[in-house]
Scaffold this motif. Sequence first.
Motif, short mmCIF file in Angstrom:
data_model
loop_
_atom_site.label_atom_id
_atom_site.label_comp_id
_atom_site.label_asym_id
_atom_site.label_seq_id
_atom_site.Cartn_x
_atom_site.Cartn_y
_atom_site.Cartn_z
N ALA A 30 0.85 -1.20 0.00
CA ALA A 30 0.00 0.00 0.00
C ALA A 30 0.88 1.25 0.00
CB ALA A 30 -0.93 0.00 1.20
N ARG A 31 1.97 1.23 0.78
CA ARG A 31 2.91 2.36 0.76
C ARG A 31 3.60 2.46 -0.61
NH1 ARG A 31 4.14 0.34 5.87
NH2 ARG A 31 6.25 -0.28 5.28
N TRP A 32 3.95 1.31 -1.18
CA TRP A 32 4.56 1.30 -2.51
C TRP A 32 3.60 1.93 -3.53
CZ3 TRP A 32 2.75 -0.88 -6.99
CH2 TRP A 32 3.62 -0.86 -8.08
N ARG A 33 2.34 1.49 -3.50
CA ARG A 33 1.36 2.00 -4.46
C ARG A 33 1.16 3.51 -4.29
NH1 ARG A 33 -5.15 0.90 -4.99
NH2 ARG A 33 -5.38 2.28 -6.77
N SER A 34 1.04 3.98 -3.07
CA SER A 34 0.85 5.40 -2.83
C SER A 34 2.01 6.22 -3.40
CB SER A 34 0.71 5.65 -1.32
OG SER A 34 0.65 7.03 -1.05
N ALA A 35 3.24 5.78 -3.13
CA ALA A 35 4.41 6.49 -3.66
C ALA A 35 4.50 6.36 -5.17
CB ALA A 35 5.68 5.96 -2.99
N PHE A 36 4.20 5.16 -5.71
CA PHE A 36 4.24 4.92 -7.16
C PHE A 36 3.24 5.82 -7.87
CE2 PHE A 36 2.65 2.86 -10.96
CZ PHE A 36 3.82 2.50 -11.63
N ASP A 37 2.00 5.81 -7.41
CA ASP A 37 0.95 6.61 -8.07
C ASP A 37 1.26 8.11 -8.03
OD1 ASP A 37 -0.43 4.29 -8.67
OD2 ASP A 37 -2.08 4.66 -7.27
N ALA A 38 1.93 8.56 -6.96
CA ALA A 38 2.28 9.97 -6.81
C ALA A 38 3.60 10.32 -7.50
CB ALA A 38 2.34 10.33 -5.33
N ARG A 39 4.27 9.32 -8.09
CA ARG A 39 5.57 9.50 -8.75
C ARG A 39 6.63 10.01 -7.78
NH1 ARG A 39 6.37 8.59 -13.76
NH2 ARG A 39 8.00 10.12 -14.06
N HIS A 40 6.58 9.57 -6.54
CA HIS A 40 7.60 9.91 -5.55
C HIS A 40 8.64 8.79 -5.55
CE1 HIS A 40 4.53 12.55 -3.26
NE2 HIS A 40 5.18 13.25 -4.17
N THR A 41 9.55 8.85 -6.48
CA THR A 41 10.51 7.76 -6.67
C THR A 41 11.44 7.58 -5.47
OG1 THR A 41 12.00 9.23 -7.90
CG2 THR A 41 10.43 7.92 -9.19
N GLU A 42 11.73 8.66 -4.75
CA GLU A 42 12.56 8.52 -3.54
C GLU A 42 11.82 7.70 -2.48
OE1 GLU A 42 15.68 9.38 -2.95
OE2 GLU A 42 15.99 10.37 -4.88
N ARG A 43 10.51 7.94 -2.34
CA ARG A 43 9.71 7.17 -1.37
C ARG A 43 9.59 5.72 -1.80
NH1 ARG A 43 4.48 10.37 -1.02
NH2 ARG A 43 3.64 8.29 -0.74
N VAL A 44 9.43 5.48 -3.10
CA VAL A 44 9.38 4.10 -3.60
C VAL A 44 10.70 3.41 -3.25
CG1 VAL A 44 9.32 2.63 -5.63
CG2 VAL A 44 7.75 4.55 -5.48
N ALA A 45 11.81 4.02 -3.60
CA ALA A 45 13.12 3.41 -3.37
C ALA A 45 13.39 3.17 -1.88
CB ALA A 45 14.22 4.28 -3.98
#
Length: 137
Positions: A30-45
């Motif tokens: 869910a955290r991955w999806r939220s960061a992915f959808d928002a294009r926050h690549t630092e949060r994804v990584a």
Amino acid sequence: MTEPQGAAERPELYADTSDGPGRALSEVLARWRSAFDARHTERVAALFTPDALFQGLGTTSFLSRERVREYYERVPAGTRAEVRIAYAYRLDGALGGIAEIRFTHPDRVRTAMVSVVLTRAGEQWLIRHWHAAATGA
């Protein structure tokens, strides 16, 4: 067919995402999806271990949180993800699972099955292994 002597026990699979390994996997994705959808690549990584083994939908695999960030920076703007946990399981000191992820791009839809292994880092679970395979759907 009988199991060979000394074969490892098969892990118990959990389809329930409200408790146990299913809940932990669901929360991380869910955290991955939220960061992915928002294009926050630092949060994804940041959801990956520094030496995570990563295989996205491309042809190259690598061991690096920085390369994970670079991979997600190349995802077309407007791409969104829907995640459905198929099942999760406990491993020695880790959790694993399979998820179906439906990527909606501006011009197409692509579905992948993703195997994930999580490891504990302090109070949180991080992604140690990610392997995506397109389903053709």
